[in-house]
Write an enzyme that holds these catalytic residues in place. Structure first.
Site, PDB file in Angstrom:
ATOM      1  N   HIS A   1      76.230  44.515  47.717  1.00 36.34           N
ATOM      2  CA  HIS A   1      75.851  43.185  48.212  1.00 36.34           C
ATOM      3  C   HIS A   1      77.002  42.575  48.981  1.00 36.34           C
ATOM      4  O   HIS A   1      78.169  42.743  48.630  1.00 36.34           O
ATOM      5  CB  HIS A   1      75.413  42.265  47.068  1.00 36.34           C
TER       6      HIS A   1
ATOM      7  N   HIS B   1      78.593  39.013  50.134  1.00 38.30           N
ATOM      8  CA  HIS B   1      78.593  37.575  49.900  1.00 38.30           C
ATOM      9  C   HIS B   1      78.818  36.894  51.258  1.00 38.30           C
ATOM     10  O   HIS B   1      79.827  37.160  51.925  1.00 38.30           O
ATOM     11  CB  HIS B   1      79.743  37.152  48.989  1.00 38.30           C
TER      12      HIS B   1
HETATM   13  P1  5GP Z   1      79.844  40.495  42.397  1.00 35.55           P
HETATM   14  O1  5GP Z   1      80.658  39.805  41.353  1.00 35.55           O
HETATM   15  O2  5GP Z   1      79.251  41.787  41.884  1.00 35.55           O
HETATM   16  O3  5GP Z   1      80.565  40.671  43.697  1.00 35.55           O
HETATM   17  O4  5GP Z   1      78.659  39.523  42.747  1.00 35.55           O
HETATM   18  C1  5GP Z   1      77.492  39.442  42.016  1.00 35.55           C
HETATM   19  C2  5GP Z   1      76.909  38.103  42.277  1.00 35.55           C
HETATM   20  O5  5GP Z   1      75.576  38.087  41.831  1.00 35.55           O
HETATM   21  C3  5GP Z   1      77.640  36.970  41.570  1.00 35.55           C
HETATM   22  O6  5GP Z   1      78.172  36.073  42.519  1.00 35.55           O
HETATM   23  C4  5GP Z   1      76.560  36.338  40.711  1.00 35.55           C
HETATM   24  O7  5GP Z   1      76.649  34.935  40.649  1.00 35.55           O
HETATM   25  C5  5GP Z   1      75.281  36.800  41.365  1.00 35.55           C
HETATM   26  N1  5GP Z   1      74.161  36.933  40.479  1.00 35.55           N
HETATM   27  C6  5GP Z   1      74.147  37.570  39.292  1.00 35.55           C
HETATM   28  N2  5GP Z   1      72.928  37.503  38.752  1.00 35.55           N
HETATM   29  C7  5GP Z   1      72.151  36.795  39.614  1.00 35.55           C
HETATM   30  C8  5GP Z   1      70.777  36.392  39.581  1.00 35.55           C
HETATM   31  O8  5GP Z   1      70.025  36.665  38.668  1.00 35.55           O
HETATM   32  N3  5GP Z   1      70.338  35.682  40.658  1.00 35.55           N
HETATM   33  C9  5GP Z   1      71.149  35.357  41.710  1.00 35.55           C
HETATM   34  N4  5GP Z   1      70.605  34.665  42.721  1.00 35.55           N
HETATM   35  N5  5GP Z   1      72.452  35.728  41.762  1.00 35.55           N
HETATM   36  C10 5GP Z   1      72.935  36.437  40.716  1.00 35.55           C
END
Ligand code: 5GP
Length: 186
Positions: free
Chosen positions: A172, A174
């Protein structure tokens, strides 16, 4: 945005064409508009990345998530793609889904994901077959920025691996904006 050349963490060492080859399993990739792509290299001290108490929690969660990173197990994003759980969708096409982060770190914080994960649990798993979808994700990020009115200044981040605090193992991007960004990102 200026680069602090005295900092080991902030050395520019990659250009756009080489980022996939250059990325390590525990690096944080930050794209910003109007500048070269930067890759922050591996550091032995995770305190560089997660220095506050909240960030240590984030680090612990990320390390726990890493334990199942490459099992191919479904993630929460599969449920979002399948619309089994609600999300605030900003943009969608055949290949890409973009929805607002549940825990926003900026006034605009949108996640851009491939609908088909195809082994892309993390960017370091990218293969030549993924080049097309990687381009589509970046292009979708631009569309999101345009739709959100932040085209003049926004940041695109990929957290790759536990030391970069990746917590969901479905690639993903951001897309962050709507406020002044800082550098280094922390
Ligand atoms: P990472 O930390 O892996 O780079 O980012 C994962 C992102 O997914 C985090 O910013 C977190 O807030 C988001 N996230 C986790 N679970 C959910 C969810 O159920 N719905 C949404 N919209 N975002 C989520």
């Amino acid at each position: 945005m200026a680069v602090t050349s005295s900092s080991m963490l902030l050395r520019n060492f990659s250009t756009a064409g080489k980022v996939v080859q250059s990325v390590r399993a525990t690096s944080r990739i930050v794209f910003s508009t109007g500048e070269l792509i930067r890759v922050l290299p591996y550091t032995r001290s995770s305190r560089f990345i997660c220095s506050t108490r909240a960030a240590h929690n984030e680090e612990a969660a990320a390390k726990a998530a890493a334990a199942v990173a490459d099992t191919g197990a479904p993630t929460i994003f599969d449920k979002i793609i399948a619309k089994e759980i609600p999300s605030d969708i900003v943009y969608e096409d055949e290949n890409v889904l973009a929805f607002r982060d549940i825990n926003p770190q900026a006034p605009v914080h949108v996640l851009v994901i491939p609908k088909l994960r195809d082994g892309l649990t993390m960017l370091s798993n990218a293969e030549p077959r993924h080049v097309d979808v990687l381009g589509k994700l970046l292009h979708a990020s631009k569309i999101v920025a345009e739709k959100e009115g932040i085209l003049d200044g926004f940041r695109v981040v990929i957290n790759n691996g536990a030391e970069a605090c990746q917590s969901v193992y479905h690639l993903h991007l951001h897309v962050l904006g709507g406020r002044q960004m800082k550098w280094p990102p922390g």
